[in-house]
Each structure stands twice: as structure tokens, then as C-alpha cells.
Scaffold this motif. Structure first.
Motif, PDB file in Angstrom:
ATOM      1  N   TYR A 161       0.767  -1.551   0.166  1.00  0.00           N
ATOM      2  CA  TYR A 161      -0.141  -0.182   0.073  1.00  0.00           C
ATOM      3  C   TYR A 161       0.698   1.259   0.390  1.00  0.00           C
ATOM      4  CZ  TYR A 161      -3.697  -2.730   0.816  1.00  0.00           C
ATOM      5  OH  TYR A 161      -5.079  -4.473   0.615  1.00  0.00           O
ATOM      6  N   LEU A 162       1.958   0.926  -0.254  1.00  0.00           N
ATOM      7  CA  LEU A 162       3.029   2.337  -0.337  1.00  0.00           C
ATOM      8  C   LEU A 162       2.216   3.263  -2.086  1.00  0.00           C
ATOM      9  CD1 LEU A 162       6.265   0.462   0.647  1.00  0.00           C
ATOM     10  CD2 LEU A 162       5.281   2.326   1.579  1.00  0.00           C
ATOM     11  N   ALA A 163       3.165   4.186  -2.330  1.00  0.00           N
ATOM     12  CA  ALA A 163       2.590   5.012  -3.044  1.00  0.00           C
ATOM     13  C   ALA A 163       2.424   4.838  -4.633  1.00  0.00           C
ATOM     14  CB  ALA A 163       2.833   6.716  -2.796  1.00  0.00           C
ATOM     15  N   VAL A 164       3.679   4.188  -4.672  1.00  0.00           N
ATOM     16  CA  VAL A 164       3.909   3.631  -5.859  1.00  0.00           C
ATOM     17  C   VAL A 164       3.404   2.399  -6.018  1.00  0.00           C
ATOM     18  CG1 VAL A 164       6.579   2.154  -4.963  1.00  0.00           C
ATOM     19  CG2 VAL A 164       6.503   2.599  -7.220  1.00  0.00           C
ATOM     20  N   GLU A 165       3.345   1.729  -4.711  1.00  0.00           N
ATOM     21  CA  GLU A 165       2.264   0.544  -5.813  1.00  0.00           C
ATOM     22  C   GLU A 165       1.310   1.372  -5.975  1.00  0.00           C
ATOM     23  OE1 GLU A 165       1.852  -3.689  -4.405  1.00  0.00           O
ATOM     24  OE2 GLU A 165       0.897  -2.723  -2.464  1.00  0.00           O
ATOM     25  N   HIS A 166       0.449   1.839  -5.586  1.00  0.00           N
ATOM     26  CA  HIS A 166      -0.772   2.924  -6.141  1.00  0.00           C
ATOM     27  C   HIS A 166      -0.470   3.430  -7.618  1.00  0.00           C
ATOM     28  CE1 HIS A 166      -3.345   2.144  -2.702  1.00  0.00           C
ATOM     29  NE2 HIS A 166      -2.103   2.444  -2.057  1.00  0.00           N
ATOM     30  N   VAL A 167       0.490   3.848  -8.134  1.00  0.00           N
ATOM     31  CA  VAL A 167       0.679   4.324  -9.362  1.00  0.00           C
ATOM     32  C   VAL A 167       0.829   3.022 -10.140  1.00  0.00           C
ATOM     33  CG1 VAL A 167       3.623   5.036 -10.343  1.00  0.00           C
ATOM     34  CG2 VAL A 167       2.246   5.947  -8.178  1.00  0.00           C
ATOM     35  N   ASP A 168       1.806   1.814  -9.532  1.00  0.00           N
ATOM     36  CA  ASP A 168       1.655   0.570 -10.803  1.00  0.00           C
ATOM     37  C   ASP A 168      -0.012  -0.185 -10.920  1.00  0.00           C
ATOM     38  OD1 ASP A 168       4.468   0.781 -10.366  1.00  0.00           O
ATOM     39  OD2 ASP A 168       4.495  -1.224  -8.280  1.00  0.00           O
ATOM     40  N   ASN A 169      -0.518   0.681 -10.089  1.00  0.00           N
ATOM     41  CA  ASN A 169      -1.868  -0.250 -10.665  1.00  0.00           C
ATOM     42  C   ASN A 169      -2.775   0.642 -11.171  1.00  0.00           C
ATOM     43  OD1 ASN A 169      -1.885  -1.756  -8.296  1.00  0.00           O
ATOM     44  ND2 ASN A 169      -2.774  -1.316  -7.122  1.00  0.00           N
ATOM     45  N   LEU A 170      -2.641   2.220 -11.372  1.00  0.00           N
ATOM     46  CA  LEU A 170      -3.371   2.772 -11.976  1.00  0.00           C
ATOM     47  C   LEU A 170      -2.635   2.756 -13.418  1.00  0.00           C
ATOM     48  CD1 LEU A 170      -4.595   5.299 -12.682  1.00  0.00           C
ATOM     49  CD2 LEU A 170      -2.800   7.141 -12.034  1.00  0.00           C
ATOM     50  N   GLU A 171      -1.188   2.287 -13.613  1.00  0.00           N
ATOM     51  CA  GLU A 171      -1.151   2.815 -14.929  1.00  0.00           C
ATOM     52  C   GLU A 171      -1.226   1.337 -15.360  1.00  0.00           C
ATOM     53  OE1 GLU A 171       4.104   2.273 -16.618  1.00  0.00           O
ATOM     54  OE2 GLU A 171       3.332   1.195 -14.872  1.00  0.00           O
ATOM     55  N   LYS A 172      -1.614   0.035 -15.212  1.00  0.00           N
ATOM     56  CA  LYS A 172      -1.943  -1.419 -15.106  1.00  0.00           C
ATOM     57  C   LYS A 172      -3.632  -1.041 -15.840  1.00  0.00           C
ATOM     58  CE  LYS A 172       0.698  -4.235 -14.399  1.00  0.00           C
ATOM     59  NZ  LYS A 172       1.683  -5.537 -15.646  1.00  0.00           N
ATOM     60  N   LEU A 173      -4.344   0.065 -14.971  1.00  0.00           N
ATOM     61  CA  LEU A 173      -5.600   0.607 -15.747  1.00  0.00           C
ATOM     62  C   LEU A 173      -5.654   1.281 -16.849  1.00  0.00           C
ATOM     63  CD1 LEU A 173      -8.638   0.720 -14.730  1.00  0.00           C
ATOM     64  CD2 LEU A 173      -8.628   2.571 -13.193  1.00  0.00           C
ATOM     65  N   LEU A 174      -4.720   2.572 -16.468  1.00  0.00           N
ATOM     66  CA  LEU A 174      -4.895   3.346 -17.520  1.00  0.00           C
ATOM     67  C   LEU A 174      -4.659   3.189 -19.162  1.00  0.00           C
ATOM     68  CD1 LEU A 174      -4.942   6.692 -15.348  1.00  0.00           C
ATOM     69  CD2 LEU A 174      -6.726   5.624 -15.900  1.00  0.00           C
ATOM     70  N   VAL A 175      -3.281   2.123 -19.099  1.00  0.00           N
ATOM     71  CA  VAL A 175      -2.329   2.086 -20.063  1.00  0.00           C
ATOM     72  C   VAL A 175      -3.141   0.470 -20.815  1.00  0.00           C
ATOM     73  CG1 VAL A 175      -0.193   1.677 -20.791  1.00  0.00           C
ATOM     74  CG2 VAL A 175      -0.777   3.259 -19.510  1.00  0.00           C
ATOM     75  N   ASP A 176      -2.835  -0.407 -19.800  1.00  0.00           N
ATOM     76  CA  ASP A 176      -2.561  -1.899 -20.277  1.00  0.00           C
ATOM     77  C   ASP A 176      -4.733  -2.444 -20.770  1.00  0.00           C
ATOM     78  OD1 ASP A 176      -0.146  -1.648 -19.681  1.00  0.00           O
ATOM     79  OD2 ASP A 176      -0.442  -3.394 -18.108  1.00  0.00           O
ATOM     80  N   GLU A 177      -4.930  -1.735 -19.905  1.00  0.00           N
ATOM     81  CA  GLU A 177      -6.657  -1.657 -20.058  1.00  0.00           C
ATOM     82  C   GLU A 177      -7.518  -1.219 -20.450  1.00  0.00           C
ATOM     83  OE1 GLU A 177     -10.363  -4.488 -18.553  1.00  0.00           O
ATOM     84  OE2 GLU A 177      -8.223  -5.004 -18.165  1.00  0.00           O
ATOM     85  N   LEU A 178      -7.167   0.055 -20.416  1.00  0.00           N
ATOM     86  CA  LEU A 178      -7.742   0.910 -21.226  1.00  0.00           C
ATOM     87  C   LEU A 178      -7.537   1.848 -22.486  1.00  0.00           C
ATOM     88  CD1 LEU A 178     -10.225   2.954 -18.051  1.00  0.00           C
ATOM     89  CD2 LEU A 178     -10.867   1.160 -20.139  1.00  0.00           C
ATOM     90  N   ASP A 179      -5.781   1.828 -22.351  1.00  0.00           N
ATOM     91  CA  ASP A 179      -5.253   2.039 -23.513  1.00  0.00           C
ATOM     92  C   ASP A 179      -5.527   3.679 -23.692  1.00  0.00           C
ATOM     93  OD1 ASP A 179      -3.179   2.881 -24.949  1.00  0.00           O
ATOM     94  OD2 ASP A 179      -4.456   2.100 -27.241  1.00  0.00           O
ATOM     95  N   LEU A 180      -5.140   4.452 -22.585  1.00  0.00           N
ATOM     96  CA  LEU A 180      -6.142   5.843 -22.589  1.00  0.00           C
ATOM     97  C   LEU A 180      -4.555   6.767 -22.934  1.00  0.00           C
ATOM     98  CD1 LEU A 180      -8.568   6.555 -19.021  1.00  0.00           C
ATOM     99  CD2 LEU A 180      -8.482   6.014 -22.758  1.00  0.00           C
TER     100      LEU A 180
END
Length: 312
Positions: A85-104
Motif C-alpha cells: 500500500y505504498l504510493a508507488v504501488e498505487h502508481v503501478d495499479n493506475l498504470e495497469k488500469l489506464l495503459v494496459d486495460e483502457l489504453d488512454l
């Protein structure tokens, strides 16, 4: 996690979507047109979830694509036991959503509280995908000289951080935040400041406390402040941001909307911190708003965002 179909008496009428790309069930909403529209990503912080943006989502989604994730451990997202639950892990999660999942691409980031560092971390990894950044009662850490000193001053003078440091020192921080289902809305009122306490209804209280049903569901809400007031000596040392990415981000349009009654992230520190990265960018002061500008002044925040989109 909050049940998928919970609407809190119709105040959260949005279709729940889930992304598993980061290895857990991350909730997000994705409203509005897909083709020819601006992509807006609204990021919450501590101790809220996407519900924070409910007044903005409907109006914005008439013309724009609006994506609102819940960070791991908040809202309708899962709270896995095996994460830091460190900030860098939340960045990783956001990257997976916005790039890998949604490709925004061509993303406008709208950032509040911990959404600022998390969104900035994402933007530094993908400056080519970010079009502009709007911050409200948060910071955008770009590695600028003088930034650590401003944050140290905020830690020293902020009501929220003085409380968190004292609670950590006497051993009560984890137990108090581990009981967030009963304490979280009081902390929002007393230590971060709600400028309009009349908005605090039973539905509002339930919306912000419903996730935190037991200690195991409070991992996220504990770790956000704890990583600042009691940093893990074994955690990886953050690396300085890439200089080219910083230059790219500093060249993009940015705006800070500051609730001046904030007692967690104090205007006397957050506004100078913003100017370190964006010396020519506008800062709009909202004198009667506290930490949660989208709760205290949603119509004003919506109008400012619309103007920001139109003029940049």
C-alpha cells in the motif's frame, strides 16, 4: 469493499466496472462518450473514494469521457492482504488500469490529496499520454529544489499530520484508523476540514465509512499517513524523477484550485510547492472551502475545470 450495486440512495448511480490487470479487483467507473471526447481521469486521496467526485461526473460525462478509479483498499476496490500500500504501488495499479486495460491517451488528470502524488507518478512514467493537470488541495512532486522543505513545514504545522505523528508515537494510529468505519468521517471534519458541515448527512457518513467494515479492510487508510509519519526503513528508496519527463510535464497546462480552509495540506505550503513546478500557472483560491473542494464547492470546481479545458 463496498458492494458492486450500492448507490447510497441514488447519490452514486454509476455502473461499476472492475479491472484485474494489477492482480486484484480494482473498481472504476467509465462514463461518457468514447470517440472525439476529452479523457478525464479523476483521482481521490485519503480517506475517500470515487464518491468524492459524484457531483462532477454527471455534468462532465455529457461531453467528456470520465474515468474515476478507486485506489486499492478504498471504495468498491478490493483490499488484498499481500500488498504494501505504498504510493508507488498505487502508481503501478493506475498504470495497469489506464495503459494496459483502457489504453488512454490525451488524459487530463484531476487530482486531490494522495491522488496528486499518485497521478504525478503516473504522468512521469507516461508524459506522452498526459495532456494537462488540474490539482486541488494536493501536491505534484516533480523533484524540484525546495519541495522537501515545504513538505517538512506542512508536516510540522498541519493539524492532520500533527495528530498522525502523535498517534503513531503513542501507538494508537493503527487502532484508530483500523476502526475507520467509526472514525473516518470525524477525522475528515475535524482534521482535514469540511467547509460546509451541513452536507454531512447519514447517507454521506455511510458512503465514506461503508468500506471500512473491519481492521483487515482498513489497510489502505492506515498506510497512506503511516508511510509519511513512520516510513519503513526497508522500503525501496525513491529514485529522482527522470529529468526529461519532468521537463515534459512542466511544459503542459496546469492549474491549482486551493481550498483555503484546509487544515491537512496547508495553503501556505501547497501553493508555493505548486509554483516550484509551474511558476506561471494559475492558482485559484476558494476562501470558504476546506480540504475537500469537490464537497464544499462542486459547482465552482466544475466551472473552473470546464474553463481550464476550454482555454488550454
Amino acid at each position: 469493499m463496498i458492494p458492486e450495486h450500492e448507490t447510497f440512495h441514488g447519490t452514486w448511480p454509476y455502473l461499476a466496472r472492475y479491472c484485474k490487470a494489477a492482480g486484484f479487483s480494482q473498481h472504476y467507473i467509465d462514463e461518457g462518450p468514447r470517440k472525439g471526447a476529452e479523457n478525464l481521469v479523476l483521482l481521490h486521496g485519503e480517506p475517500t473514494w470515487g464518491y468524492l467526485w459524484r457531483h462532477l461526473i454527471g455534468p462532465l460525462s455529457r461531453r467528456h469521457r470520465v474515468v474515476v478509479p478507486d485506489h486499492m483498499g478504498f471504495g468498491k476496490s478490493e483490499t488484498p492482504a499481500d500488498r504494501s500500500y505504498l504510493a508507488v504501488e498505487h502508481v503501478d495499479n493506475l498504470e495497469k488500469l489506464l495503459v494496459d486495460e483502457l489504453d488512454l491517451h490525451d488524459i487530463t488528470l484531476v487530482l486531490h490529496d494522495w491522488g496528486g502524488p499518485i497521478g504525478t507518478g503516473f504522468a512521469l512514467r507516461h508524459p506522452d499520454r498526459v495532456r494537462r493537470m488540474m490539482a486541488t488541495n494536493t501536491v505534484l512532486p516533480l523533484g524540484m529544489p525546495g519541495y522537501p522543505e515545504l513538505m517538512a513545514g506542512n508536516m510540522r504545522d498541519s493539524s492532520w499530520f500533527r495528530w498522525a505523528q502523535a498517534a503513531q508515537a503513542d501507538g494508537t494510529l493503527e487502532s484508530l484508523l483500523g476502526n475507520a468505519g467509526n472514525t473516518v468521517t470525524h477525522l475528515m471534519l475535524a482534521l482535514q476540514t469540511i467547509g460546509r458541515p451541513e452536507i454531512v448527512t447519514p447517507t454521506w457518513i455511510r458512503a465514506y465509512s461503508a468500506h471500512f467494515t473491519d481492521r483487515a479492510q482498513c489497510r489502505g487508510v492506515i498506510r497512506f499517513p503511516q508511510q509519511l509519519v513512520a516510513p519503513d526503513p526497508d522500503a525501496p528508496t525513491p529514485q529522482p524523477p527522470d529529468a526529461e519527463a519532468v521537463t515534459a510535464l512542466r511544459g503542459k497546462p496546469a492549474l491549482l484550485v486551493q481550498g483555503m480552509r484546509d487544515t491537512a495540506l496547508l495553503p501556505g505550503y501547497t501553493m508555493p510547492a505548486f509554483h516550484l513546478g509551474y511558476p506561471s500557472a494559475p492558482i485559484i483560491e476558494l476562501p470558504e472551502a476546506g480540504h475537500f473542494t469537490s464537497e464544499d464547492a462542486p459547482e465552482t470546481l466544475l466551472a473552473l475545470l470546464a474553463l481550464f479545458l476550454q482555454t488550454t
